[in-house]
Design an enzyme around this catalytic site. Structure first.
Site, short mmCIF file in Angstrom:
data_model
loop_
_atom_site.label_atom_id
_atom_site.label_comp_id
_atom_site.label_asym_id
_atom_site.label_seq_id
_atom_site.Cartn_x
_atom_site.Cartn_y
_atom_site.Cartn_z
N GLY A 152 8.21 -1.21 1.47
CA GLY A 152 8.50 -2.46 2.14
C GLY A 152 7.42 -2.72 3.16
N ASP A 153 7.60 -3.74 3.96
CA ASP A 153 6.62 -4.12 4.99
C ASP A 153 5.21 -4.18 4.41
OD1 ASP A 153 8.90 -4.02 6.50
OD2 ASP A 153 8.05 -2.84 8.12
N ASN A 154 4.36 -3.24 4.78
CA ASN A 154 2.96 -3.33 4.35
C ASN A 154 2.69 -2.53 3.07
OD1 ASN A 154 3.18 -4.11 7.14
ND2 ASN A 154 0.94 -4.02 7.26
#
Lengths: 722, 722
Positions: free
Chosen positions: B314-316
């Site tokens: 997730g995120d980056n």
């Protein structure tokens, strides 16, 4: 006994003289017709009435046709899709067709005139790669590609007229009644025959006043399946006008050759829902020129015999196109057509270049409706109330009925009701004919067909219900009896000439990629910028269903910016949709008294901007909205089946889009079941109860002053304008 | 106190030592993590547990970023559509964007890097016809065409990390908490910095056992609007990896130059629903190469320091593509991700090339769920029962939780339930890890993405509900815990290599023109004939929604012949539709005990032939059908939201399509709320109650023998195979 007389046509039949006289008196009839299956005896023909006689030009003459089987009407058909599971593929191209209707045409070289197509690649198979086995009616393809699908486009001769077949099978006429062979007016012997026969017939039938052509040469496309049931029906279809000689003549006249594919169109056969190709429009033009020229020859003969010529809007009407550029040439006196409701009434009553129009009302006097225990009055009331709205705007000049008069006679309640209807019709006609009704605004319906198919949008088979069309047909039906002017314009018109100056609101209604919505037509920058500019400068636009829809440039609706809504196709799911709140009050919803009904509705419509006024939002979708765009407005409606409420909703949408809200209550009834029609020139106005219940309504005059009026079920009240 | 220990990760926080110890004991946790907003104190780090520490590579280092503002992460954005009402058009291209998130990039020449497009004609405006006013952030177009729409594609720098912004705004962190500046690993100073910083950090944090990368370099696309609310979210989006240097490197590496349009894609930004272009696939490939190479450098350092490296899914995470060809190169030890249900669990547990996977279960210990009066156990039960089905097929190696442990501690019922869950998880894991579960058949999901997006179809934002996707997401969710093998294949795979030999059934599910249905991919004769042949020779096919849909050759569904159904677009309304009768009995509907639920369903589906077995027909449409095609079968389903009944319906469709009906009741439960999973190698089988009510069911063994079993709500019963 009716107090007035005229403008009404009765069917009659043998051994029914006294009753015919009685019904003529009661209904005030001044014309008598035969029907399919009935003949008028001389005693009837001698009555004090105009006599209509049904006349078939291109069928019902087997004595001629049997001698010239190579002049039977042709069609160009497409086989089913056939899957190649090896490199040799045998296609039983007649599979699924009715062998009593068609036989393959081996008179013309299949190699020259047929087309075998790989539908997986949409490429034509070279003639050297297939053969025809004429004994077993097979096309054998060699070098077929495995698991590609193939079709054969092939010519047939029709050996049974479609309408004759339908009547024959439906009425169990049995083996004794020979099948009507349809022949082609374009063929030399048939062309001579049909002219000579008419000349003789006119001499032989002095008692006939009106020749009711049913109709001229080419039947709408009507194809039966191997079980003898309807397989394909297109009331607008040119399929049964196509023949090898026609294609040859086309090439000579238009300067290029059509491919079979231009006709069969992947099996869609260029139905009215297809955005027409240039080739198909050219073919229609070519056919109209021929049909109208040949029809004129027949009509001239009728006139020379001192009689009138009337055409039936149906059966073999293809190529006449009453709203087309060539129709006037025929010089026909009258058109008669079947009235299914307001829209079909207007389709007849608006036909130009005729002396009069006649509507054949429902129910037809046939046993499917006139049987013991059934009340045919119910259908008659419904039919009349729908048609009456449209008559108030533009009347047909005559009304009439069809079928077995003896059947109708057995239903006294029905006879009473028609007595009332015929009187009511004559009164309306006397009050309004030639007088322009009051009109609140001018509406143009924009699609691929424009004027050519006025009052004919979204129709498949004449006036039949389909799940995919009723949500759009409601638009025409609502407009047919509304106080607005209606015109029909095509995308081509707009590109050529812009939007006509007097139009207040443009309507674009239909499913994506159909001729009614427009599909790829909206890719034309000239079209889309013209419409945008027109709205922006103050025009009104009402989009219904998937207006201006074609995925391009980041929109699905090319007018998304004007409409303030677009349709989510999945590509922009990542974009948050924040505009979901309905406005509390809105002009358009002020008369919504029942649940909203958008018919089939439209999925995944969302507001693209905060300025969009969401009038109805349900199930995560915008159903009804409006958006200001420059000085103009664009209203979106998910679908509009016909109802009193939806008529009102559409009217309000139109007035709102046109910024004419303040004029909405001129000559207006507050009760959605009622309508007011005003005739300023003649100083009269009418208040209609369109329902079968008593209604009380406020009635507004042209200054917006109102008074309360109560109307009986279905009542029409005439008043003088102060 | 738990009787077993391990495989569980707890969050902890400051001033919570004793309670942490207590919960470690009760839940058998062997690892402790920090969360976004919490820090672990030394006393916790000293506990007998692995310590995970969240690590941000490309944000949370403002001390570096502020010195190199020209190295902030870039994005290529598209303005709104702007209407030209005269020949000069000023575009406020930042309109609608959040000025605290992005600033325009004027470091690189807009004339070289930006694109101004006429969206009405889809043509690029020459640079000499527009100027940028950098003071007021306007693009001024001259010679604009009236009532055409224009967009600007422009580069920005991100000045606030999207996730940090979301947490900041949601948790009201206020002005004191500075905004995390995201910087680009591709930029020289940042690249050196991120490597050096990690080296130092590893030295400074000896108590950390596991570096939990959150994640590497490029955030999924997350764009906020002018009100600071989410404007665009694409969990798969590569938008925040695009920069001028990236495009320069792309050209050098791939040998051609990308246009801004290749990235902004008319404003759709190449979401996963778009059929990917070659250019975008190349860009993904290019980015994966960079991300995996650079991530490997970081992971190597972690390993050199004797620690483990874990990545958060997730995120980056953009560019890691755990199912892609480059992921293995990173050498990461573990992946942790959030579990929304069975499909997201499988998305994590199936990731190859890692030592272990960990699922973060719901609810997150945050105040939105853990507040007085609410029972967070309800969400926990739902989450566990859905995930457990998937665990039975392929377990994650660890489970864990996130948020404030102190919050969870205040809910004793919740703590009790998690104690039960953690024990249950360990028992399942011990019983099944490394043992292949019994599998009835092999299913391949066919779309544009194939293996690369395994278990990731139809997702917009991670595990969020959208009206347009739930009817398809149910397919993955149903499969995630079903006794079938699931693989993901792309159209390209099929064209290159055919259908893998061991596949029993292919599923194609999605809306027309999306990457999941395939749209124009189906125009490829190689693809369509390969699939047809495969089915014809005995393969099974299950099409859901608009499978193989693209209007071509007279079909909308290119597999219409196999499916025995097609969708009416209006073009074939003239063709009569006779096949509307449901079959009385059918294998697929034998376990239908509730109303059918096809979710959004699909309009206007009709049977094309008599052989089509119509299993469900409603509202004038086929909802569920099957058709024999050669030796194979093709099943059509209008939509399949997740439910116990729909899971069963899908399973039966698969077995029927595969002609394996007789094997359906092997290791089977007759009650749709129950499932059986068998592990032949280890001689065990499990009976699951997936519901929150007591259930009685017949349980069938591998020979089809049955016995009756009653299960408590949510119970799992383990049995030995005789």
């Amino acid at each position: 006994m009716s107090t007035t007389r005229g403008r009404v046509t009765l069917p009659s039949e043998e051994n029914f003289l006294e009753e015919t006289k009685e019904l003529m008196d009661r209904w005030g009839a001044d014309a008598i017709r035969d029907s399919n299956g009935t003949k008028l005896p001389d005693e009837i023909k001698a009555l004090d009435a105009k006599i209509y006689t049904t006349y078939f030009v291109a069928r019902n003459h087997n004595e001629h046709a049997e001698k010239h089987m190579d002049e039977l009407q042709q069609l160009l058909l497409m086989s089913k899709h056939n899957l190649a599971t090896s490199s040799t593929l045998k296609i039983d191209f007649m599979d699924g067709y009715y062998k009593e209707q068609f036989i393959p045409d081996y008179n013309h070289d299949p190699k020259e005139w047929w087309e075998v197509i790989n539908r997986t690649t949409e490429t034509v198979i070279p003639a050297e790669d297939w053969e025809v086995d004429q004994e077993s009616n097979l096309v054998i393809i060699k070098n077929a590609k495995e698991f590609h699908e193939y079709t054969v486009s092939f010519f047939v001769y029709a050996i049974w007229d479609g309408t004759h077949m339908y009547n024959h099978i439906t009425n169990n006429w049995g083996d004794d009644v020979p099948h009507d062979l349809p022949f082609d007016a374009r063929m030399p012997n048939s062309n001579i025959y049909m002219n000579e026969y008419l000349e003789q017939w006119l001499k032989d039938n002095p008692q006939t006043d009106v020749i009711r052509f049913t109709t001229f040469f080419y039947h709408f496309t009507l194809i039966f399946n191997n079980l003898g049931k309807e397989k394909f029906v297109d009331w607008f279809g040119y399929g049964a006008s196509v023949s090898v000689p026609a294609l040859e003549a086309f090439e000579e006249e238009m300067g290029y050759k059509l491919r079979p594919e231009d006709i069969v169109d992947k099996g869609y056969y260029n139905t009215a829902f297809r955005i027409p190709t240039k080739e198909f429009l050219d073919y229609m033009e070519f056919t109209q020129r021929f049909v109208t020229a040949e029809a004129k020859r027949l009509v001239d003969k009728v006139h020379d015999a001192g009689k009138e010529a009337m055409m039936f809007l149906g059966d073999n009407w293809i190529g006449t196109e009453p709203y087309g550029d060539h129709f006037e040439k025929i010089g026909i006196d009258a058109v008669v057509g079947s009235v299914g409701g307001g829209a079909t009434l207007r389709m007849i009553s608006e036909i130009p270049h005729v002396k009069y129009t006649e509507g054949r009302f429902l129910p037809y006097f046939f046993p499917d409706e006139f049987y013991e225990g059934n009340d045919p009055t119910i259908e008659a009331v419904d039919n009349w109330l729908k048609a009456r709205r449209a008559i108030m705007r533009k009347p047909v000049d005559r009304i009439g009925y069809g079928g077995y008069l003896s059947l109708a006679y057995k239903f006294p309640k029905f006879v009473d009701y028609i007595e009332k209807v015929t009187d009511e019709f004559r009164l309306i006609y006397d009050n309004i004919n030639g007088v322009k009704p009051y009109t609140g605004l001018k509406v143009a319906i924009l699609n691929s067909w424009g004027k050519l198919r006025s009052w004919q949008t979204h129709m498949v088979a004449h006036a039949l219900w389909y799940k995919q069309i009723y949500s759009y047909l409601g638009v025409l039906e609502a407009l047919s009896g509304a106080s607005v002017d209606v015109s029909f314009i095509s995308f081509e018109d707009v590109k050529q000439d812009g939007v006509p100056e007097d139009v207040d609101v443009i309507i674009n209604a239909g499913d994506a990629d159909t001729a009614f919505s427009g599909g790829h037509e909206w890719l034309d920058p000239q079209l889309v910028s013209t419409i945008r500019k027109w709205i922006y400068n103050g025009g009104g636009f009402v989009g219904i269903g998937e207006p201006s829809a074609v995925e391009h440039g980041g929109h699905f609706f090319q007018l998304a910016d004007a409409l303030g809504v677009d349709k989510e196709l999945g590509f922009s799911l990542s974009t948050d949709k924040y505009f979901v709140d309905e406005v509390d009050k809105h002009f358009i919803k002020e008369e919504v008294v029942e649940d909203y009904d958008f018919g089939e509705g439209m999925k995944n419509i969302y507001a693209t901007k905060e300025s969009t006024e969401i009038i109805r939002y349900s199930n995560g979708e915008v159903n009804l909205s409006s958006n200001d765009y420059g000085k103009g407005r664009a209203v979106y409606i998910a679908g509009l089946p016909y109802s009193q409420q939806n008529t009102r909703l559409l009217m309000r949408s139109l007035f709102y889009a046109a910024h004419k809200e303040e004029e909405f209550t001129k000559w207006h009834a507050s009760n959605i079941n009622c309508e007011v029609h005003a005739y300023l020139e003649s100083g009269k106005y009418a208040i209609l109860n369109n329902s079968t219940k008593e209604q009380t309504t406020l009635v507004y005059d042209g200054n917006g002053k109102s008074r309360e009026v109560t109307l009986e079920p279905g009542q029409i009240i005439w008043e003088e304008i102060d």
